[in-house]
Design a protein around this motif. Structure first.
Motif, PDB file in Angstrom:
ATOM      1  N   UNK A  41       0.790  -1.241   0.000  1.00 18.19           N
ATOM      2  CA  UNK A  41       0.000   0.000   0.000  1.00 18.19           C
ATOM      3  C   UNK A  41       0.818   1.285   0.000  1.00 18.19           C
ATOM      4  N   UNK A  42       1.961   1.319   0.650  1.00 17.77           N
ATOM      5  CA  UNK A  42       2.760   2.540   0.749  1.00 17.77           C
ATOM      6  C   UNK A  42       3.674   2.763  -0.454  1.00 17.77           C
ATOM      7  N   UNK A  43       3.723   1.835  -1.391  1.00 18.19           N
ATOM      8  CA  UNK A  43       4.660   1.933  -2.509  1.00 18.19           C
ATOM      9  C   UNK A  43       4.269   3.019  -3.501  1.00 18.19           C
ATOM     10  N   UNK A  44       5.292   3.523  -4.206  1.00 14.23           N
ATOM     11  CA  UNK A  44       5.080   4.536  -5.236  1.00 14.23           C
ATOM     12  C   UNK A  44       6.107   4.322  -6.348  1.00 14.23           C
ATOM     13  N   UNK A  45       6.098   5.206  -7.327  1.00 13.98           N
ATOM     14  CA  UNK A  45       6.998   5.046  -8.468  1.00 13.98           C
ATOM     15  C   UNK A  45       8.464   5.141  -8.077  1.00 13.98           C
ATOM     16  N   UNK A  46       8.789   5.961  -7.095  1.00 12.95           N
ATOM     17  CA  UNK A  46      10.190   6.074  -6.659  1.00 12.95           C
ATOM     18  C   UNK A  46      10.682   4.746  -6.083  1.00 12.95           C
ATOM     19  N   UNK A  47       9.837   4.076  -5.322  1.00 13.43           N
ATOM     20  CA  UNK A  47      10.197   2.769  -4.769  1.00 13.43           C
ATOM     21  C   UNK A  47      10.367   1.756  -5.903  1.00 13.43           C
ATOM     22  N   UNK A  48       9.455   1.790  -6.866  1.00 10.76           N
ATOM     23  CA  UNK A  48       9.536   0.878  -8.018  1.00 10.76           C
ATOM     24  C   UNK A  48      10.818   1.119  -8.818  1.00 10.76           C
ATOM     25  N   UNK A  49      11.174   2.389  -9.013  1.00  8.14           N
ATOM     26  CA  UNK A  49      12.416   2.708  -9.745  1.00  8.14           C
ATOM     27  C   UNK A  49      13.636   2.167  -9.015  1.00  8.14           C
ATOM     28  N   UNK A  50      13.675   2.350  -7.716  1.00 10.03           N
ATOM     29  CA  UNK A  50      14.804   1.871  -6.911  1.00 10.03           C
ATOM     30  C   UNK A  50      14.923   0.347  -7.001  1.00 10.03           C
ATOM     31  N   UNK A  51      13.804  -0.346  -6.910  1.00 10.34           N
ATOM     32  CA  UNK A  51      13.790  -1.801  -7.011  1.00 10.34           C
ATOM     33  C   UNK A  51      14.293  -2.259  -8.376  1.00 10.34           C
ATOM     34  N   UNK A  52      13.776  -1.670  -9.419  1.00 11.64           N
ATOM     35  CA  UNK A  52      14.162  -2.081 -10.769  1.00 11.64           C
ATOM     36  C   UNK A  52      15.644  -1.828 -11.031  1.00 11.64           C
ATOM     37  N   UNK A  53      16.151  -0.680 -10.625  1.00 11.22           N
ATOM     38  CA  UNK A  53      17.571  -0.394 -10.838  1.00 11.22           C
ATOM     39  C   UNK A  53      18.457  -1.367 -10.077  1.00 11.22           C
ATOM     40  N   UNK A  54      18.053  -1.738  -8.877  1.00  4.72           N
ATOM     41  CA  UNK A  54      18.811  -2.727  -8.103  1.00  4.72           C
ATOM     42  C   UNK A  54      18.809  -4.075  -8.819  1.00  4.72           C
ATOM     43  N   UNK A  55      17.660  -4.483  -9.304  1.00  5.88           N
ATOM     44  CA  UNK A  55      17.535  -5.769 -10.004  1.00  5.88           C
ATOM     45  C   UNK A  55      18.418  -5.796 -11.249  1.00  5.88           C
ATOM     46  N   UNK A  56      18.387  -4.732 -12.033  1.00  7.89           N
ATOM     47  CA  UNK A  56      19.156  -4.697 -13.282  1.00  7.89           C
ATOM     48  C   UNK A  56      20.665  -4.737 -13.044  1.00  7.89           C
TER      49      UNK A  56
ATOM     50  N   UNK B  39      -3.610 -17.693   5.135  1.00  6.19           N
ATOM     51  CA  UNK B  39      -2.841 -16.456   4.969  1.00  6.19           C
ATOM     52  C   UNK B  39      -3.744 -15.236   4.811  1.00  6.19           C
ATOM     53  N   UNK B  40      -3.262 -14.115   5.318  1.00  5.99           N
ATOM     54  CA  UNK B  40      -3.908 -12.832   5.101  1.00  5.99           C
ATOM     55  C   UNK B  40      -3.096 -12.076   4.051  1.00  5.99           C
ATOM     56  N   UNK B  41      -3.782 -11.421   3.146  1.00  3.75           N
ATOM     57  CA  UNK B  41      -3.100 -10.678   2.090  1.00  3.75           C
ATOM     58  C   UNK B  41      -3.329  -9.177   2.195  1.00  3.75           C
ATOM     59  N   UNK B  42      -3.665  -8.709   3.399  1.00  5.75           N
ATOM     60  CA  UNK B  42      -3.919  -7.286   3.590  1.00  5.75           C
ATOM     61  C   UNK B  42      -2.662  -6.452   3.407  1.00  5.75           C
ATOM     62  N   UNK B  43      -1.491  -7.073   3.411  1.00  4.69           N
ATOM     63  CA  UNK B  43      -0.241  -6.354   3.194  1.00  4.69           C
ATOM     64  C   UNK B  43       0.018  -6.012   1.737  1.00  4.69           C
ATOM     65  N   UNK B  44      -0.779  -6.569   0.836  1.00  3.16           N
ATOM     66  CA  UNK B  44      -0.638  -6.251  -0.592  1.00  3.16           C
ATOM     67  C   UNK B  44      -1.459  -5.007  -0.925  1.00  3.16           C
ATOM     68  N   UNK B  45      -0.980  -4.246  -1.895  1.00  3.85           N
ATOM     69  CA  UNK B  45      -1.742  -3.074  -2.347  1.00  3.85           C
ATOM     70  C   UNK B  45      -3.070  -3.532  -2.947  1.00  3.85           C
ATOM     71  N   UNK B  46      -4.112  -2.713  -2.833  1.00 12.70           N
ATOM     72  CA  UNK B  46      -5.368  -3.030  -3.515  1.00 12.70           C
ATOM     73  C   UNK B  46      -5.140  -3.188  -5.019  1.00 12.70           C
ATOM     74  N   UNK B  47      -6.077  -3.816  -5.688  1.00 11.42           N
ATOM     75  CA  UNK B  47      -5.907  -4.209  -7.093  1.00 11.42           C
ATOM     76  C   UNK B  47      -5.506  -3.043  -8.015  1.00 11.42           C
TER      77      UNK B  47
END
Length: 145
Positions: free
Chosen positions: A35-50, A91-99
């Motif tokens: 839920x708290x994620x945003x594009x900056x977090x996604x960019x950081x993740x992708x750059x680390x992966x690459x 399992x509870x999946x409330x930790x995932x962002x809504x759809x």
């Protein structure tokens, strides 16, 4: 964001009888937005992966990235990475962002990956998918940004 990386010799995703994505050598990325994620977090993740050096060099050491070896990325959404099993047997999946926010971040990661890397394939967000892979090593790395 949560990601589970698997170094693969090959991988593919099927939805029903249709193959939605297939790669040879590379990384299968299972990703989940929180839920708290945003594009900056996604960019950081992708750059680390690459840039993550998890492919072998000539000496057999993990010293090369997916970019260095010209490998593919197969990006699959998987909300179950946010599972919480502390409270019982279901399992509870409330930790995932809504759809919808989850879909927007997944689509964003895919767009950014395609802009940064030549071989990017995908699953289908929200679909019942069958993922086939040959894990190389095996090398499986959990990540959270």
């Amino acid at each position: 964001m949560i990601a589970l990386l698997q170094r693969v010799k090959e991988a593919r995703v099927e939805v029903g009888e249709r193959c939605t994505g297939r790669i040879g050598q590379g990384l299968l990325l299972l990703i989940c937005a929180e839920p708290q994620d945003n594009e900056a977090v996604a960019d950081k993740l992708l750059q680390k992966i690459l840039k993550l050096r998890i492919f072998s060099d000539e000496a057999g050491k993990m010293n090369r990235s997916v970019q260095d070896v010209g490998g593919g990325l197969l990006i699959v959404s998987q909300f179950t990475l946010a599972a919480d099993v502390s409270g019982g047997n279901r399992p509870s999946f409330t930790g995932a962002a809504p759809a919808e926010p989850g879909r927007r971040l997944y689509d964003y990661v895919v767009r950014q990956a395609r802009a940064s890397h030549p071989i990017v394939e995908t699953g289908e967000f929200g679909a019942d998918m069958q993922v086939h892979l040959i894990n190389d090593g095996p090398v499986t790395i959990p990540m959270r940004m």
